[in-house]
Design an enzyme around this catalytic site. Structure first.
Site, short mmCIF file in Angstrom:
data_model
loop_
_atom_site.label_atom_id
_atom_site.label_comp_id
_atom_site.label_asym_id
_atom_site.label_seq_id
_atom_site.Cartn_x
_atom_site.Cartn_y
_atom_site.Cartn_z
N ASN A 12 -3.70 -26.23 29.50
CA ASN A 12 -2.61 -26.39 28.55
C ASN A 12 -1.84 -27.65 28.95
O ASN A 12 -1.08 -27.62 29.91
CB ASN A 12 -1.71 -25.14 28.61
CG ASN A 12 -0.46 -25.29 27.76
OD1 ASN A 12 -0.32 -26.23 26.97
ND2 ASN A 12 0.47 -24.35 27.93
N LYS A 14 0.50 -29.07 27.48
CA LYS A 14 1.90 -29.05 27.03
C LYS A 14 2.24 -30.40 26.39
O LYS A 14 1.37 -31.03 25.79
CB LYS A 14 2.83 -28.68 28.19
CG LYS A 14 2.38 -27.38 28.86
CD LYS A 14 3.41 -26.78 29.77
CE LYS A 14 2.86 -25.48 30.37
NZ LYS A 14 3.84 -24.80 31.22
N HIS A 99 3.28 -18.80 23.56
CA HIS A 99 3.65 -19.26 24.90
C HIS A 99 5.15 -19.04 25.11
O HIS A 99 5.93 -19.19 24.18
CB HIS A 99 3.28 -20.74 25.06
CG HIS A 99 3.34 -21.19 26.49
ND1 HIS A 99 4.54 -21.44 27.12
CD2 HIS A 99 2.38 -21.38 27.42
CE1 HIS A 99 4.29 -21.78 28.38
NE2 HIS A 99 2.99 -21.75 28.59
N GLU A 101 7.31 -20.84 26.34
CA GLU A 101 8.13 -22.00 25.97
C GLU A 101 8.38 -22.01 24.46
O GLU A 101 9.45 -22.40 24.01
CB GLU A 101 7.44 -23.29 26.45
CG GLU A 101 7.52 -23.40 27.97
CD GLU A 101 6.36 -24.11 28.65
OE1 GLU A 101 5.61 -24.83 27.97
OE2 GLU A 101 6.20 -23.92 29.87
N GLU A 171 1.20 -14.55 31.44
CA GLU A 171 1.89 -15.60 32.19
C GLU A 171 3.30 -15.15 32.54
O GLU A 171 4.21 -15.25 31.71
CB GLU A 171 1.97 -16.87 31.35
CG GLU A 171 0.62 -17.41 30.93
CD GLU A 171 0.71 -18.88 30.57
OE1 GLU A 171 0.00 -19.66 31.20
OE2 GLU A 171 1.50 -19.23 29.70
N GLY A 177 5.11 -23.24 36.16
CA GLY A 177 5.63 -24.54 36.56
C GLY A 177 6.54 -24.50 37.78
O GLY A 177 7.20 -25.48 38.10
N SER A 217 1.29 -21.40 37.61
CA SER A 217 0.97 -22.08 38.87
C SER A 217 -0.44 -21.75 39.39
O SER A 217 -0.66 -21.71 40.60
CB SER A 217 2.03 -21.79 39.94
OG SER A 217 3.32 -22.19 39.48
N GLY A 238 -1.45 -25.03 33.46
CA GLY A 238 -0.57 -26.09 32.98
C GLY A 238 -0.69 -27.33 33.86
O GLY A 238 -1.59 -28.14 33.70
N GLY A 239 0.20 -27.43 34.85
CA GLY A 239 0.28 -28.62 35.71
C GLY A 239 -1.06 -29.11 36.24
O GLY A 239 -1.38 -30.31 36.15
#
Ligand code: PGA
Length: 256
Positions: A12, A14, A99, A101, A171, A177, A217, A238-239
């Site tokens: 993802n 983002k 999600h 967010e 999640e 994150g 993470s 993500g990251g």
């Protein structure tokens, strides 16, 4: 992960990477993922503006393309939105919905996610339905109910006839994150409860085949222990999906 489910490692991105940056990362990923291990499927979900570029750059790679959002109406005066047919025409076979967010910053509700899921399924795009609890709910100890309520509301009435029509991503918000990964046992506890809820809603046989991912993470250092758990069928990343080497290493480690 029992042997009958194919693992899914999903990136993802983002709101990262303009068109030129997306092209560069797609090229790096196509090279790094030239050999995807058996039993693992790979998905990348770039920003909408990058979908066509990433699709073109990765056309030769065994990597699926997904969007990060969709609107349920087929067309019309919905400024800023993209329809299922538009995503399909850009090469998407998956779409992340729900999600945290989107729920937090854009005030999306379980009802919105339900409409998005229904529209995607009708269009033949697989929703990656996200759920997860905030830190205060984790601390209060009511996280399993919080997450399974999101599943019941978000997936209510969906015409799911085969397990490959939907993917769930658990999640925990406190792990997104933050570098604070849930332990593999924490992930298993909730992913197992999600599967029980899916069995209750759609029948045990279907629920056995639905992929339930962990996100928050996830990285090269913890992917192996996560996917070793019986109800964790991959990760929404993500990251670590923004660096080709890290993401490719997660794909390899998941397959070992
Ligand atoms: P993270 O994000 O891997 O950077 O924690 C996961 C996600 O939000 O999908």
């Amino acid at each position: 992960m029992p042997s009958n489910r194919t693992l899914l490692i999903a990136g993802n991105w983002k709101m990262n990477n303009d068109v030129a940056e997306a092209a560069k990362l797609a090229d790096e990923l196509a090279e790094a993922l030239s050999e995807v291990p058996a039993g693992v499927e790979v998905l990348v979900c770039p920003p909408t503006i990058d979908l066509t570029t990433v699709h073109q750059r990765m056309s030769a790679a065994a990597v699926a393309l997904g969007a990060q959002n969709v609107y349920w109406e087929p067309k019309g005066a919905y400024t800023g939105e993209s329809s299922c047919a538009m995503l399909k025409s850009a090469g998407c076979t998956y779409c992340i919905i729900g999600h945290s967010e989107r729920r937090d910053y854009f005030h999306e509700t379980d009802e919105d996610e339900n409409k998005k899921a229904a529209a995607l399924i009708a269009a033949g795009i697989v929703p990656v339905f996200c759920c997860g609890e905030p830190e205060e709910v984790r601390e209060a100890g009511t996280y399993v109910k919080h997450v399974t309520d999101q599943i019941r509301a978000g997936l209510a009435g969906l015409p799911i006839e085969s397990a490959d029509q939907i993917v769930i991503a658990y999640e925990p918000i406190w792990a997104i994150g933050t570098g604070k990964t849930a332990t593999a046992d924490d992930a298993q506890e909730v992913c197992g409860a999600i599967r029980e809820t899916l069995a209750d809603m759609f029948g045990a046989e279907l629920a056995e085949g639905i992929r339930v991912l962990y996100g928050g993470s996830a990285k090269p250092g913890n992917i192996a222990e996560l996917v070793a758990k019986p109800d964790v069928d991959g990760a929404l990343v993500g990251g670590a999906s923004l660096k080709a080497a890290d993401f490719a290493s997660m794909v390899v480690k998941a397959g070992e």
